[in-house]
Design a protein around this motif. Structure first.
Motif, PDB file in Angstrom:
ATOM      1  N   UNK A 166       0.367  10.489  16.502  1.00 56.58           N
ATOM      2  CA  UNK A 166      -0.976  11.201  16.486  1.00 56.58           C
ATOM      3  C   UNK A 166      -1.345  11.128  14.961  1.00 56.58           C
ATOM      4  N   UNK A 167      -2.907  10.452  14.876  1.00 55.82           N
ATOM      5  CA  UNK A 167      -3.361  10.406  13.645  1.00 55.82           C
ATOM      6  C   UNK A 167      -2.763   9.622  12.486  1.00 55.82           C
ATOM      7  N   UNK A 168      -2.410   8.686  13.033  1.00 57.47           N
ATOM      8  CA  UNK A 168      -1.707   7.555  12.174  1.00 57.47           C
ATOM      9  C   UNK A 168      -2.733   6.758  11.620  1.00 57.47           C
ATOM     10  N   UNK A 169      -2.541   6.247  10.591  1.00 59.28           N
ATOM     11  CA  UNK A 169      -3.676   5.557  10.082  1.00 59.28           C
ATOM     12  C   UNK A 169      -3.504   3.981  10.306  1.00 59.28           C
ATOM     13  N   UNK A 170      -4.508   3.490  10.769  1.00 61.93           N
ATOM     14  CA  UNK A 170      -4.460   2.090  11.048  1.00 61.93           C
ATOM     15  C   UNK A 170      -5.247   1.084  10.255  1.00 61.93           C
ATOM     16  N   UNK A 171      -4.567  -0.168   9.900  1.00 66.20           N
ATOM     17  CA  UNK A 171      -5.440  -1.102   9.415  1.00 66.20           C
ATOM     18  C   UNK A 171      -5.394  -2.188  10.351  1.00 66.20           C
ATOM     19  N   UNK A 172      -6.438  -3.115  10.558  1.00 68.47           N
ATOM     20  CA  UNK A 172      -6.674  -4.083  11.413  1.00 68.47           C
ATOM     21  C   UNK A 172      -6.634  -5.454  10.725  1.00 68.47           C
ATOM     22  N   UNK A 173      -5.668  -6.081  10.058  1.00 68.17           N
ATOM     23  CA  UNK A 173      -5.597  -7.165   9.450  1.00 68.17           C
ATOM     24  C   UNK A 173      -3.938  -7.752   9.515  1.00 68.17           C
ATOM     25  N   UNK A 174      -3.829  -8.833  10.554  1.00 72.03           N
ATOM     26  CA  UNK A 174      -2.675  -9.158  10.662  1.00 72.03           C
ATOM     27  C   UNK A 174      -1.981  -9.959   9.448  1.00 72.03           C
ATOM     28  N   UNK A 175      -2.888 -10.280   8.581  1.00 68.99           N
ATOM     29  CA  UNK A 175      -2.549 -11.344   7.398  1.00 68.99           C
ATOM     30  C   UNK A 175      -1.865 -10.454   6.388  1.00 68.99           C
ATOM     31  N   UNK A 176      -1.974  -9.004   6.582  1.00 60.12           N
ATOM     32  CA  UNK A 176      -0.991  -8.175   5.632  1.00 60.12           C
ATOM     33  C   UNK A 176       0.416  -8.318   5.893  1.00 60.12           C
ATOM     34  N   UNK A 177       0.750  -8.698   7.163  1.00 60.86           N
ATOM     35  CA  UNK A 177       2.006  -8.724   7.426  1.00 60.86           C
ATOM     36  C   UNK A 177       2.666  -9.691   6.624  1.00 60.86           C
ATOM     37  N   UNK A 178       1.961 -10.751   6.008  1.00 58.66           N
ATOM     38  CA  UNK A 178       2.919 -11.786   5.380  1.00 58.66           C
ATOM     39  C   UNK A 178       2.740 -11.834   4.093  1.00 58.66           C
ATOM     40  N   UNK A 179       2.079 -10.574   3.231  1.00 59.10           N
ATOM     41  CA  UNK A 179       2.073 -10.563   2.012  1.00 59.10           C
ATOM     42  C   UNK A 179       3.193  -9.711   1.524  1.00 59.10           C
ATOM     43  N   UNK A 180       3.742 -10.195   0.506  1.00 65.59           N
ATOM     44  CA  UNK A 180       4.867  -9.604  -0.307  1.00 65.59           C
ATOM     45  C   UNK A 180       4.591  -8.279  -1.023  1.00 65.59           C
ATOM     46  N   UNK A 181       3.135  -8.548  -1.631  1.00 64.69           N
ATOM     47  CA  UNK A 181       2.669  -7.457  -2.469  1.00 64.69           C
ATOM     48  C   UNK A 181       1.344  -7.555  -2.145  1.00 64.69           C
ATOM     49  N   UNK A 182       0.724  -6.231  -2.077  1.00 59.76           N
ATOM     50  CA  UNK A 182      -0.749  -5.931  -1.894  1.00 59.76           C
ATOM     51  C   UNK A 182      -1.111  -5.275  -2.994  1.00 59.76           C
ATOM     52  N   UNK A 183      -1.984  -5.891  -3.844  1.00 61.68           N
ATOM     53  CA  UNK A 183      -2.685  -5.496  -4.959  1.00 61.68           C
ATOM     54  C   UNK A 183      -3.699  -4.746  -4.584  1.00 61.68           C
ATOM     55  N   UNK A 184      -4.082  -3.310  -5.032  1.00 60.14           N
ATOM     56  CA  UNK A 184      -5.360  -2.704  -4.790  1.00 60.14           C
ATOM     57  C   UNK A 184      -6.010  -2.718  -6.021  1.00 60.14           C
ATOM     58  N   UNK A 185      -6.692  -3.849  -6.465  1.00 61.04           N
ATOM     59  CA  UNK A 185      -7.114  -4.336  -7.795  1.00 61.04           C
ATOM     60  C   UNK A 185      -8.024  -3.077  -8.179  1.00 61.04           C
ATOM     61  N   UNK A 186      -8.840  -2.836  -7.533  1.00 66.56           N
ATOM     62  CA  UNK A 186      -9.944  -1.667  -8.100  1.00 66.56           C
ATOM     63  C   UNK A 186      -9.362  -0.530  -8.604  1.00 66.56           C
ATOM     64  N   UNK A 187      -8.284   0.041  -7.954  1.00 64.22           N
ATOM     65  CA  UNK A 187      -7.641   1.103  -8.243  1.00 64.22           C
ATOM     66  C   UNK A 187      -6.373   0.951  -9.337  1.00 64.22           C
TER      67      UNK A 187
END
Length: 311
Positions: A14-35
């Protein structure tokens, strides 16, 4: 592919957060550039895993002010406490945290808040946060309201008074719902009644693409319509349930809905647009008005945390 936060690939809660992007699965690092944050450079669960409330607003100064205010309300502040900007490595956005409350600035307009929300949603997802409530606090122009009235948004509508966000993706229009959490709106309205310090109403919020012509102002560099045209349009908006105008609520509502985030918009009306376009109130009066959404949302957060302690 929708991925719930609680278990990054399978299962949901319940109330889990969703992203809807299958490409994130293959990323070893996710850079939140603007943060200036990233999954390989920062321990996001350790930094943000306890977040339950996120408050966003246009001004970095306003969001730091809210952090200082909520720290005192929750009795988490210390004498001369300073709250460092977590995003100090970039000048795009500012971010502050105290206890379970995260405050983030988003700049002005749909493009700016959209960029911020993409990275905020991914941050909450990577941090494995659950049961998060997100509230935009800000300023707006009222329609038929006394200046200083706080508007809790029922639904965000476009310039034709429709509850939708139209976005062009790959050259094609994509329409998304701007529905907000009705129960949360009613809870915030009740908080306004509890406080009894200023008028609080629920109404539709019109989200526009600019500050001047898109909001029927007569004081921009360009204007191709008359005072009568302006009054007629604002009267139509009022009849459609619109009580205030700003520039971020539609994409905020749409993205929070897509992410399964409980969300609300709380903005103070700085003036009644039926009576003018420019802000003529004193600095002190406007500053008092701008604090009202903070007070209302602060009361809500305090109330929810006290209730959770008792349960």
């Amino acid at each position: 592919m929708k991925m719930p936060l609680g278990e990054e690939k399978n299962g949901a809660c319940d109330r889990s957060i969703y992203v809807n992007n299958p490409h994130l699965d293959s990323m070893t690092d996710d850079i939140l550039y603007h943060f200036n944050l990233g999954t390989s450079t920062h321990d996001l669960p350790a930094m943000f895993g306890d977040v339950k409330f996120v408050c966003v607003g246009g001004s970095p100064w306003r969001m730091k002010s809210f952090t200082e205010y909520i720290a005192k309300e929750l009795k988490l502040s210390e004498p001369n406490a300073d709250y460092p900007n977590i995003c100090a490595g970039t000048d795009r956005y500012a971010m502050y945290k105290v206890g379970p409350v995260l405050s983030v600035s988003h700049g002005m307009g749909i493009p700016s808040i959209s960029i911020m929300l993409h990275e905020l949603i991914k941050l909450l997802y990577h941090a494995r946060c659950t049961d998060v409530t997100v509230v935009r606090i800000g300023t707006s122009g009222g329609i038929g309201l006394k200046p200083g009235t706080v508007v809790v948004t029922k639904q965000s509508v476009d310039s034709m008074f429709q509850p939708r966000l139209e976005q062009i993706i790959l050259g094609k229009p994509v329409v998304r719902s701007t529905e907000l959490d009705g129960e949360l709106a009613e809870e915030l309205l009740q908080c306004g009644k509890d406080l009894a310090e200023f008028e609080t109403v629920v109404g539709n919020t019109m989200c526009t693409l600019d500050f001047y012509e898109g909001q029927a102002r007569l004081d921009g560099a360009f204007c191709s319509y008359s005072e009568e045209d302006k009054q007629s349009y604002l009267a139509e908006a009022y009849a459609a349930g619109v009580r205030n105008i700003e520039m971020e609520s539609s994409v905020f509502a749409a993205m929070c809905k897509l992410s399964n985030l409980r969300a609300a918009v709380v903005c103070v009306a700085l003036l009644d647009r039926l009576k003018g376009d420019q802000l003529t109130s004193s600095h002190d009066v406007l500053n008092n008005y701008q604090q009202r959404p903070q007070v209302l949302v602060g009361h809500y957060i305090k109330k929810k945390l006290n209730a959770s302690k008792k349960s």
